[in-house]
Design an enzyme around this catalytic site. Structure first.
Site, PDB file in Angstrom:
ATOM      1  N   GLY A  75       0.748  -1.254  -0.084  1.00  0.00           N
ATOM      2  CA  GLY A  75      -0.110  -0.049   0.037  1.00  0.00           C
ATOM      3  C   GLY A  75       0.726   1.103  -0.002  1.00  0.00           C
ATOM      4  N   THR A  76       1.966   1.320   0.741  1.00  0.00           N
ATOM      5  CA  THR A  76       2.767   2.530   0.882  1.00  0.00           C
ATOM      6  C   THR A  76       3.339   2.761  -0.476  1.00  0.00           C
ATOM      7  OG1 THR A  76       3.504   1.817   3.016  1.00  0.00           O
ATOM      8  CG2 THR A  76       4.775   3.398   2.270  1.00  0.00           C
TER       9      THR A  76
ATOM     10  N   ASN B  78      -7.965   4.102   8.496  1.00  0.00           N
ATOM     11  CA  ASN B  78      -7.518   2.971   9.198  1.00  0.00           C
ATOM     12  C   ASN B  78      -7.691   2.950  10.821  1.00  0.00           C
ATOM     13  OD1 ASN B  78      -5.377   4.777   8.537  1.00  0.00           O
ATOM     14  ND2 ASN B  78      -4.081   3.806   9.763  1.00  0.00           N
TER      15      ASN B  78
ATOM     16  N   GLN C  17      -7.770   0.045   3.353  1.00  0.00           N
ATOM     17  CA  GLN C  17      -8.658  -0.653   4.293  1.00  0.00           C
ATOM     18  C   GLN C  17     -10.162  -1.121   3.725  1.00  0.00           C
ATOM     19  OE1 GLN C  17      -8.151  -1.632   7.545  1.00  0.00           O
ATOM     20  NE2 GLN C  17      -6.137  -0.622   7.578  1.00  0.00           N
TER      21      GLN C  17
ATOM     22  N   SER D 149      -3.791  -3.309  -0.664  1.00  0.00           N
ATOM     23  CA  SER D 149      -2.558  -4.141  -0.276  1.00  0.00           C
ATOM     24  C   SER D 149      -3.152  -5.380   0.139  1.00  0.00           C
ATOM     25  CB  SER D 149      -2.298  -3.367   1.236  1.00  0.00           C
ATOM     26  OG  SER D 149      -1.165  -3.914   1.802  1.00  0.00           O
ATOM     27  N   ALA D 150      -2.188  -6.448  -0.211  1.00  0.00           N
ATOM     28  CA  ALA D 150      -2.876  -7.789   0.006  1.00  0.00           C
ATOM     29  C   ALA D 150      -2.963  -8.147   1.454  1.00  0.00           C
ATOM     30  CB  ALA D 150      -1.665  -8.729  -0.451  1.00  0.00           C
ATOM     31  N   HIS D 151      -2.035  -7.630   2.249  1.00  0.00           N
ATOM     32  CA  HIS D 151      -1.963  -8.137   3.733  1.00  0.00           C
ATOM     33  C   HIS D 151      -3.213  -7.651   4.529  1.00  0.00           C
ATOM     34  CE1 HIS D 151      -0.262  -4.935   6.363  1.00  0.00           C
ATOM     35  NE2 HIS D 151       0.153  -4.356   5.024  1.00  0.00           N
TER      36      HIS D 151
ATOM     37  N   THR E 148      11.570  -7.289 -11.390  1.00  0.00           N
ATOM     38  CA  THR E 148      10.935  -8.705 -11.441  1.00  0.00           C
ATOM     39  C   THR E 148       9.914  -8.764 -10.538  1.00  0.00           C
ATOM     40  OG1 THR E 148      13.215  -9.481 -12.110  1.00  0.00           O
ATOM     41  CG2 THR E 148      11.324 -11.005 -11.470  1.00  0.00           C
TER      42      THR E 148
ATOM     43  N   CYS F 234       0.486   1.195  12.499  1.00  0.00           N
ATOM     44  CA  CYS F 234       1.803   1.549  11.900  1.00  0.00           C
ATOM     45  C   CYS F 234       2.677   2.428  12.951  1.00  0.00           C
ATOM     46  CB  CYS F 234       1.690   2.361  10.614  1.00  0.00           C
ATOM     47  SG  CYS F 234       0.206   1.433   9.872  1.00  0.00           S
TER      48      CYS F 234
HETATM   49  N1  PLP Z   1      -2.801   3.114   3.982  1.00  0.00           N
HETATM   50  C1  PLP Z   1      -3.564   2.578   4.906  1.00  0.00           C
HETATM   51  C2  PLP Z   1      -4.871   3.282   5.103  1.00  0.00           C
HETATM   52  C3  PLP Z   1      -3.146   1.624   5.672  1.00  0.00           C
HETATM   53  O1  PLP Z   1      -4.012   1.209   6.741  1.00  0.00           O
HETATM   54  C4  PLP Z   1      -1.899   1.116   5.645  1.00  0.00           C
HETATM   55  C5  PLP Z   1      -1.550   0.039   6.316  1.00  0.00           C
HETATM   56  O2  PLP Z   1      -0.728   0.098   7.341  1.00  0.00           O
HETATM   57  C6  PLP Z   1      -1.140   1.326   4.445  1.00  0.00           C
HETATM   58  C7  PLP Z   1      -1.552   2.525   3.566  1.00  0.00           C
HETATM   59  C8  PLP Z   1       0.175   0.939   4.217  1.00  0.00           C
HETATM   60  O3  PLP Z   1       0.125  -0.306   3.431  1.00  0.00           O
HETATM   61  P1  PLP Z   1       1.533  -1.332   3.567  1.00  0.00           P
HETATM   62  O4  PLP Z   1       1.622  -1.733   4.935  1.00  0.00           O
HETATM   63  O5  PLP Z   1       0.947  -2.384   2.245  1.00  0.00           O
HETATM   64  O6  PLP Z   1       2.555  -0.532   2.826  1.00  0.00           O
END
Ligand code: PLP
Length: 388
Positions: A71-72, A151, A179, A199-201, A237, A325
């Protein structure tokens, strides 16, 4: 002691079906997807199938999906990519005060590069004011970036309305949907977004893989320079096992999302109401109805968030204070401060986020343990004594 995991917004366990789908791509089918021999082409085939599944989940076309490291990276790519490619048109970006750091810090960086950024305030529920947004638009505005759901507090923003405003103004719209993808229905056309991060996780996929949706025709510059992967938009890759996992997670989400959301909203409401009725001086943060089906964020006065969290951990309960985070940072959450909470109230907050494997018994257990933890901490709190 059985562990009760209520921090699905920080990360989800990887679905066993997802792990199963990924495994062959570490071993037998390890080829580079850019190689022309069959083991490479097999990997490419699986990757393209995953692209289709991700596209289908959000109503996009396959070629509009670019895989990233999460996601970042998707947020960085969207914002820097549009900013640098459209500098001739303008230098102004509009975002909100409650974005994830991946968006906020990218905007702060762009300010050091000569761009101007407006950080829109939000109301007491975390909702962006559309009139403020209209007023913030100038001839120099090139991008609006507003998250789909927050989030920390779970508030769902009016992206479709913002989409109309952006279109009328001829400005690109990006949404951080990390989210929401896989949790609530999403269609990029209905939302009117040009860029969307996922973001997959956060949807039972693996960590370290995500995607950016880029609407066809969006003027962007690349962010990662190198090879011609991802149609020249993102060199390196591809993480084939991760991408296959994301694809399988997207496929499962399509099948299970609606039922899961219904089940989770019921448990969410039970948890929230249970806390508010059992614990004096507690209040719900975020919007009462326009919120993620799995999010409960509460402020519990005269009890410190981190102490509550650590005490709950001793009882096997995982949750977080403010944003996962940044939970190692002792600054109060920028999101809670933006809602108008005093720093002390922001420091007394807990976030519970529910998921696929959350049970009613687990919620009952939290409702039994949390009041006890709070009483214990309050008994030691000088703040409560001065209040009485
Ligand atoms: N954006 C939001 C709203 C999130 O909750 C998160 C996760 O912590 C991210 C971005 C970042 O995603 P990633 O951990 O895949 O870099």
């Amino acid at each position: 002691m059985a562990r009760i995991y209520l921090d699905y917004a920080a990360t989800t366990p990887t679905h066993p079906e997802v792990v199963k789908a990924m495994l062959p791509y570490f071993t037998e089918i390890f080829g580079n997807p850019s190689s022309i021999y069959s083991c490479g082409q097999q990997a490419r085939g699986a990757m393209e199938e995953a692209r289709t599944k991700v596209a289908e989940l959000i109503g996009a076309k396959d070629e509009e999906i670019v895989f990233t490291s999460g996601g970042t990276e998707a947020d960085n790519f969207a914002i820097k990519g549009v900013a640098y490619a459209n500098r001739d048109k303008g230098d102004h970006i509009i975002t909100t005060a409650i974005e994830h750091h991946a968006v906020l810090e990218t905007c702060h960086f762009l300010e050091t590069q000569g761009f101007k950024v407006t950080y829109l305030p939000v109301d007491e529920y975390g909702m962006v004011d559309l009139d403020e947004l209209r007023r913030a638009l100038t001839k120099r505005t090139i991008l609006i970036s507003v998250m789909h759901a927050n989030n920390e507090i779970g508030t769902i923003e009016p992206i479709a309305e913002i989409g109309k405003i952006a279109k009328e103004a001829g400005v690109y719209l990006h949404t951080d949907a990390v989210q929401t993808v896989g949790h609530i229905p999403i269609n990029v056309d209905e939302l009117g977004v040009d860029l969307l991060s996922l973001s997959a996780h956060k949807l039972y996929g693996p960590k370290g893989v995500g995607a950016l949706y880029i609407r066809k025709g969006t003027k962007m510059v690349s962010f990662m320079h190198g090879g011609e992967q991802e149609r020249g938009r993102r060199a390196s890759t591809q993480n084939v096992p991760g991408i296959v996992g994301l694809g399988r997670a997207a496929e499962i989400a399509r099948e299970e999302m609606d039922e899961e959301a219904e089940q989770l909203s019921r448990l969410r409401d039970k948890l929230a109401q249970g806390i508010l009725s059992r614990i004096e001086h507690s209040r719900l943060n975020g919007h009462p109805t326009k919120r993620l089906p799995n999010n409960v964020n509460v402020s519990i006065s005269f009890a410190e968030g981190e102490s509550m969290c650590l005490n709950l951990d001793l009882e096997g309960i995982c949750c977080s204070t403010g944003s996962a985070c940044s939970s190692s940072v002792t600054e109060p959450s920028h999101v809670l401060l933006a809602l108008g909470l005093a720093p002390l109230e922001a420091h007394s907050s807990l976030r519970f986020s529910l998921g696929k494997w959350t049970t009613e018994e687990e919620i009952d257990q939290v409702l039994e343990v949390l009041p006890r933890v709070v009483s214990k901490l309050r008994a030691m709190s000088p703040l409560l004594k001065s209040h009485h």
